[in-house]
Scaffold this motif. Structure first.
Motif, PDB file in Angstrom:
ATOM      1  N   ARG A   4       0.812  -1.210   0.000  1.00 43.95           N
ATOM      2  CA  ARG A   4       0.000   0.000   0.000  1.00 43.95           C
ATOM      3  C   ARG A   4       0.845   1.260   0.000  1.00 43.95           C
ATOM      4  O   ARG A   4       0.436   2.277  -0.500  1.00 43.95           O
ATOM      5  N   HIS A  11       3.074  -1.780  -7.199  1.00 46.96           N
ATOM      6  CA  HIS A  11       3.050  -0.597  -8.040  1.00 46.96           C
ATOM      7  C   HIS A  11       2.365   0.525  -7.284  1.00 46.96           C
ATOM      8  O   HIS A  11       1.303   0.316  -6.699  1.00 46.96           O
ATOM      9  N   ALA A  13       0.695   2.961  -8.371  1.00 50.06           N
ATOM     10  CA  ALA A  13      -0.627   3.241  -8.915  1.00 50.06           C
ATOM     11  C   ALA A  13      -1.657   2.230  -8.428  1.00 50.06           C
ATOM     12  O   ALA A  13      -2.840   2.486  -8.448  1.00 50.06           O
ATOM     13  N   PHE A  14      -1.199   1.048  -7.981  1.00 49.55           N
ATOM     14  CA  PHE A  14      -2.110   0.020  -7.525  1.00 49.55           C
ATOM     15  C   PHE A  14      -2.120  -0.079  -6.007  1.00 49.55           C
ATOM     16  O   PHE A  14      -2.434  -1.117  -5.451  1.00 49.55           O
ATOM     17  N   ASP A  16      -4.124   1.371  -3.889  1.00 51.12           N
ATOM     18  CA  ASP A  16      -5.439   1.439  -3.267  1.00 51.12           C
ATOM     19  C   ASP A  16      -6.153   0.092  -3.346  1.00 51.12           C
ATOM     20  O   ASP A  16      -5.685  -0.854  -3.952  1.00 51.12           O
ATOM     21  N   GLY A  19      -7.064  -1.071  -6.941  1.00 56.83           N
ATOM     22  CA  GLY A  19      -5.871  -1.480  -7.661  1.00 56.83           C
ATOM     23  C   GLY A  19      -5.375  -2.832  -7.199  1.00 56.83           C
ATOM     24  O   GLY A  19      -4.982  -3.671  -7.996  1.00 56.83           O
ATOM     25  N   SER A  20      -5.407  -3.057  -5.886  1.00 54.17           N
ATOM     26  CA  SER A  20      -4.979  -4.341  -5.353  1.00 54.17           C
ATOM     27  C   SER A  20      -5.887  -5.455  -5.858  1.00 54.17           C
ATOM     28  O   SER A  20      -5.427  -6.544  -6.182  1.00 54.17           O
ATOM     29  N   VAL A  22      -7.587  -5.466  -8.693  1.00 52.91           N
ATOM     30  CA  VAL A  22      -7.293  -5.657 -10.114  1.00 52.91           C
ATOM     31  C   VAL A  22      -6.010  -6.458 -10.268  1.00 52.91           C
ATOM     32  O   VAL A  22      -5.941  -7.401 -11.063  1.00 52.91           O
ATOM     33  N   GLU A  23      -4.990  -6.092  -9.512  1.00 53.02           N
ATOM     34  CA  GLU A  23      -3.711  -6.799  -9.599  1.00 53.02           C
ATOM     35  C   GLU A  23      -3.864  -8.268  -9.207  1.00 53.02           C
ATOM     36  O   GLU A  23      -3.318  -9.155  -9.860  1.00 53.02           O
TER      37      GLU A  23
END
Length: 83
Positions: A4, A11, A13-14, A16, A19-20, A22-23
């Protein structure tokens, strides 16, 4: 959490929650082989006729007309003057 804060290989950008998520979904798909044997894998991407950023900004037609007239958008002309 290191991820975080943008550390530990994550990353920035990821960082939040979305984003986590999605990853994690992408990583799961990779593990399950969902990206294996994709059509055109290993081949260059087809060149798009329109700039995706112009389309998103709604400026495709205006920029095409400017280009055909031998002009550029104001921000590009200003950048030329600055240089």
């Amino acid at each position: 959490h290191a991820e975080r804060s943008g550390q530990g290989g994550g990353h920035a950008a990821f960082g939040d929650e979305a984003g986590s998520h999605v990853e994690r979904a992408i990583n799961r798909a990779v593990r399950e082989g969902l990206f294996d044997d994709l059509e055109n894998a290993g081949k260059p991407l087809r060149q798009q006729s329109e700039n995706v950023f112009e389309v998103l900004a709604g400026e495709t037609t205006a920029n095409r007309i400017l280009k055909q007239a031998g002009c550029a958008p104001a921000w590009i002309e200003l950048r030329k003057e600055i240089r």
